[in-house]
Design a protein around this motif. Structure first.
Motif, mmCIF file in Angstrom:
data_model
loop_
_atom_site.group_PDB
_atom_site.id
_atom_site.type_symbol
_atom_site.label_atom_id
_atom_site.label_comp_id
_atom_site.label_asym_id
_atom_site.label_seq_id
_atom_site.Cartn_x
_atom_site.Cartn_y
_atom_site.Cartn_z
ATOM 1 N N PRO A 146 62.366 111.092 -20.055
ATOM 2 C CA PRO A 146 63.756 111.119 -20.515
ATOM 3 C C PRO A 146 64.746 111.177 -19.358
ATOM 4 O O PRO A 146 64.399 111.581 -18.244
ATOM 5 C CB PRO A 146 63.814 112.407 -21.352
ATOM 6 N N GLU A 176 68.339 114.813 -21.573
ATOM 7 C CA GLU A 176 68.061 114.027 -22.772
ATOM 8 C C GLU A 176 66.817 114.564 -23.460
ATOM 9 O O GLU A 176 65.835 114.927 -22.810
ATOM 10 C CB GLU A 176 67.853 112.562 -22.398
ATOM 11 N N ASP A 177 66.834 114.623 -24.782
ATOM 12 C CA ASP A 177 65.646 114.993 -25.540
ATOM 13 C C ASP A 177 64.569 113.933 -25.286
ATOM 14 O O ASP A 177 64.826 112.732 -25.427
ATOM 15 C CB ASP A 177 65.977 115.053 -27.037
ATOM 16 N N PRO A 178 63.353 114.346 -24.912
ATOM 17 C CA PRO A 178 62.304 113.363 -24.649
ATOM 18 C C PRO A 178 62.015 112.432 -25.822
ATOM 19 O O PRO A 178 61.534 111.316 -25.622
ATOM 20 C CB PRO A 178 61.086 114.239 -24.324
ATOM 21 N N ALA A 228 63.545 108.996 -25.460
ATOM 22 C CA ALA A 228 62.788 108.052 -24.637
ATOM 23 C C ALA A 228 61.600 107.495 -25.414
ATOM 24 O O ALA A 228 61.314 106.287 -25.351
ATOM 25 C CB ALA A 228 62.325 108.733 -23.356
ATOM 26 N N TYR A 245 57.634 114.187 -15.983
ATOM 27 C CA TYR A 245 57.932 114.429 -17.396
ATOM 28 C C TYR A 245 58.063 115.944 -17.630
ATOM 29 O O TYR A 245 57.267 116.732 -17.116
ATOM 30 C CB TYR A 245 56.822 113.860 -18.266
#
Length: 290
Positions: free
Chosen positions: A132, A136-138, A141, A196
């Motif tokens: 992400p 940002e919220d993963p 992505a 990540y």
């Protein structure tokens, strides 16, 4: 009265002691990826294994091994060195007759071609496509990649089955499993991706984890969807803020190995580390105190 956090943590730690073993790992699809040596080869194997990880475990592992066999001991190099046309011709011949439940040989070839294209774009596999942006919220992505693959892969049942979108409420069990394998550094996972955000991993929710989680009060939701997956993850995070997904392997293998009958009886359940906190068959289990 609900189970105390300390008691539930102790019981789950005991479950890990029982199931975090080489014998249980041998009956897990992750064992296929662990059989490769190079990190990028492990990624390719994990990408295939995670997305074929449904159904009975023994024939599933055989199907994954058969799917990867034509790529040899260095599947990443095998994919990189061939053109898309060469890849298609080779796999059409070597995988003739291969299938695993919803997935056909054509689905598998398209899946491997997707890895090749994504790797060619990033130069280093799939991490860049799932990582992400800052703050940002993963799942954004993951959703972007899923939506891209929905347009690039053939519109077959097998492809659609592999491409649930977390923003549509799906639990995304196989994607969550792939991410756990690739990101989490603890046993038994690969821990190959270091950029990540590991603390934002969500549990791979299958029927076994959903059922046992309800039995011990990690969730009261009835539908095994994305909201349940996040609720269970948050409950486990209160038990282990640093590594909540360390409980996933044991929770899932309690069911995968057929050791949980789903009905609480002393004669069949007394040996289970969760016996004293399990409320199978009742609605009396409380969620972990906040």
């Amino acid at each position: 009265m609900g189970t105390s956090r300390a008691t539930l943590k102790a019981r789950l730690d005991g479950l890990c002691e029982r199931y975090d073993t080489a014998g249980a790992l041998a009956k897990d699809p992750l064992s296929v990826a662990l059989a490769y040596d190079a990190p990028l080869d492990q990624e390719v194997a994990a990408f295939v294994a995670a997305h074929l990880a449904y159904g009975r475990v023994a024939p599933m592992i055989r199907a994954v091994q058969a799917a990867l066999a034509p790529l040899g001991r260095e599947p990443a190099a095998w994919l990189r060195e061939r053109s898309e046309a060469e890849l298609g011709r080779s796999l059409n011949g070597s995988l003739a007759g291969w299938a695993w439940r919803f997935h056909t040989a054509d689905d598998l070839a398209a899946w491997l071609l997707a890895w090749k294209r994504l790797d060619a774009q990033s130069g280093s596999g799939l991490e860049a496509h799932l990582q992400p942006q800052p703050s940002e919220d993963p799942d954004l992505a993951l959703s972007r990649l899923v939506q891209r693959l929905r347009t690039e892969l053939p519109d077959s049942y097998g492809s659609r089955f592999s491409l649930p979108d977390p923003l549509e409420g799906a639990a995304c069990k196989r994607w969550r499993m792939f991410l756990r394998w690739m990101v989490r550094p603890g046993w038994p996972d690969l821990g190959l991706w270091t950029r990540y955000p590991a603390h934002q991993l969500v549990i791979p929710l299958d029927t076994h984890v959903a059922r046992v989680s309800r039995f011990i009060g990690l969730t009261r939701r009835a539908t095994p969807d994305g909201r349940m997956a996040r609720e269970i993850t948050e409950a486990l995070r209160r038990l282990d803020p640093v590594d909540p997904l360390r409980y996933d392997f044991a929770l899932s293998h309690l069911g995968i190995l057929g050791d949980c009958p789903g009905v609480r009886h002393r004669s069949t359940c007394a040996e289970c580390p969760l016996y004293t906190v399990c409320r199978a068959g009742s609605e009396s289990a409380a969620r972990i105190p906040r």
